[in-house]
Design a protein around this motif. Sequence first.
Motif, short mmCIF file in Angstrom:
data_model
loop_
_atom_site.label_atom_id
_atom_site.label_comp_id
_atom_site.label_asym_id
_atom_site.label_seq_id
_atom_site.Cartn_x
_atom_site.Cartn_y
_atom_site.Cartn_z
N ARG A 74 0.92 -1.24 -0.26
CA ARG A 74 0.03 0.01 -0.11
C ARG A 74 0.93 1.03 0.13
O ARG A 74 0.41 2.32 -0.46
CB ARG A 74 -0.92 0.05 1.24
N GLN A 75 2.12 1.06 0.59
CA GLN A 75 3.00 2.31 0.60
C GLN A 75 3.97 2.44 -0.70
O GLN A 75 4.67 3.34 -0.79
CB GLN A 75 3.83 2.38 1.67
N ASN A 76 3.56 1.47 -1.35
CA ASN A 76 4.53 1.37 -2.71
C ASN A 76 3.79 1.84 -4.03
O ASN A 76 2.87 0.97 -4.51
CB ASN A 76 5.12 0.19 -3.10
N LEU A 77 4.15 3.00 -4.62
CA LEU A 77 3.33 3.53 -5.70
C LEU A 77 3.46 2.53 -7.11
O LEU A 77 2.36 2.43 -7.66
CB LEU A 77 3.42 5.06 -6.24
N LYS A 78 4.75 2.09 -7.21
CA LYS A 78 4.69 1.02 -8.27
C LYS A 78 3.83 -0.03 -8.03
O LYS A 78 3.43 -0.45 -9.15
CB LYS A 78 6.35 0.73 -8.51
N VAL A 79 4.02 -0.73 -6.88
CA VAL A 79 3.18 -1.89 -6.77
C VAL A 79 1.82 -1.57 -6.97
O VAL A 79 1.08 -2.38 -7.47
CB VAL A 79 3.61 -2.50 -5.15
N GLN A 80 1.33 -0.40 -6.43
CA GLN A 80 -0.06 0.07 -6.58
C GLN A 80 -0.49 0.07 -8.00
O GLN A 80 -1.62 -0.22 -8.62
CB GLN A 80 -0.48 1.29 -5.89
N GLU A 81 0.28 0.71 -8.92
CA GLU A 81 0.26 0.74 -10.39
C GLU A 81 0.06 -0.73 -10.94
O GLU A 81 -0.54 -0.91 -11.82
CB GLU A 81 1.47 1.42 -10.84
N TRP A 82 1.20 -1.67 -10.57
CA TRP A 82 1.19 -2.81 -11.08
C TRP A 82 -0.29 -3.71 -10.77
O TRP A 82 -0.87 -4.38 -11.49
CB TRP A 82 2.37 -3.80 -10.40
N GLU A 83 -0.64 -3.60 -9.43
CA GLU A 83 -1.78 -4.22 -8.91
C GLU A 83 -3.15 -3.81 -9.77
O GLU A 83 -4.00 -4.44 -10.34
CB GLU A 83 -2.15 -4.03 -7.58
N SER A 84 -2.95 -2.43 -10.17
CA SER A 84 -4.02 -1.98 -10.85
C SER A 84 -4.35 -2.51 -12.19
O SER A 84 -5.23 -2.81 -12.89
CB SER A 84 -4.16 -0.27 -10.86
N LEU A 85 -2.97 -2.58 -12.77
CA LEU A 85 -2.96 -3.20 -14.04
C LEU A 85 -3.33 -4.58 -14.35
O LEU A 85 -4.23 -5.01 -14.78
CB LEU A 85 -1.45 -3.14 -14.45
#
Length: 114
Positions: A74-85
């Motif tokens: 939740r604190q990692n913007l790149k992970v959030q971007e990947w999960e959204s994708l």
Amino acid sequence: MKTKKYVLACDLKDEVELIKKYEEYHREVWPEIIKSIHEVGVLNMEIYRTGNRLIMLMETQHDFSFEMKTKADRQNLKVQEWESLMQQYQQAIPSAKNGEKWTPMDKIFDLKNT
């Protein structure tokens, strides 16, 4: 070092082109995602597919927890971007709990223990 193993299931949306694209992304996972996986104590991760069903095998450090991973993600913007994708391609299995994407599986047999 003592480790833990997890097996999780998730479904892909049952469309040939979406499955193909999902697999393409997983042939070249973003380096930031690989780094984030290692940082939370995942030592190895494998994903297998049959039809639209995915099975993930994880080997982790003994102190790994999904709560810790979720917080870090939740604190990692790149992970959030990947999960959204990835959300475009994935769906919960029918027996998943509400809000659960990857569902933990229970071990019911181990040849070593027979």
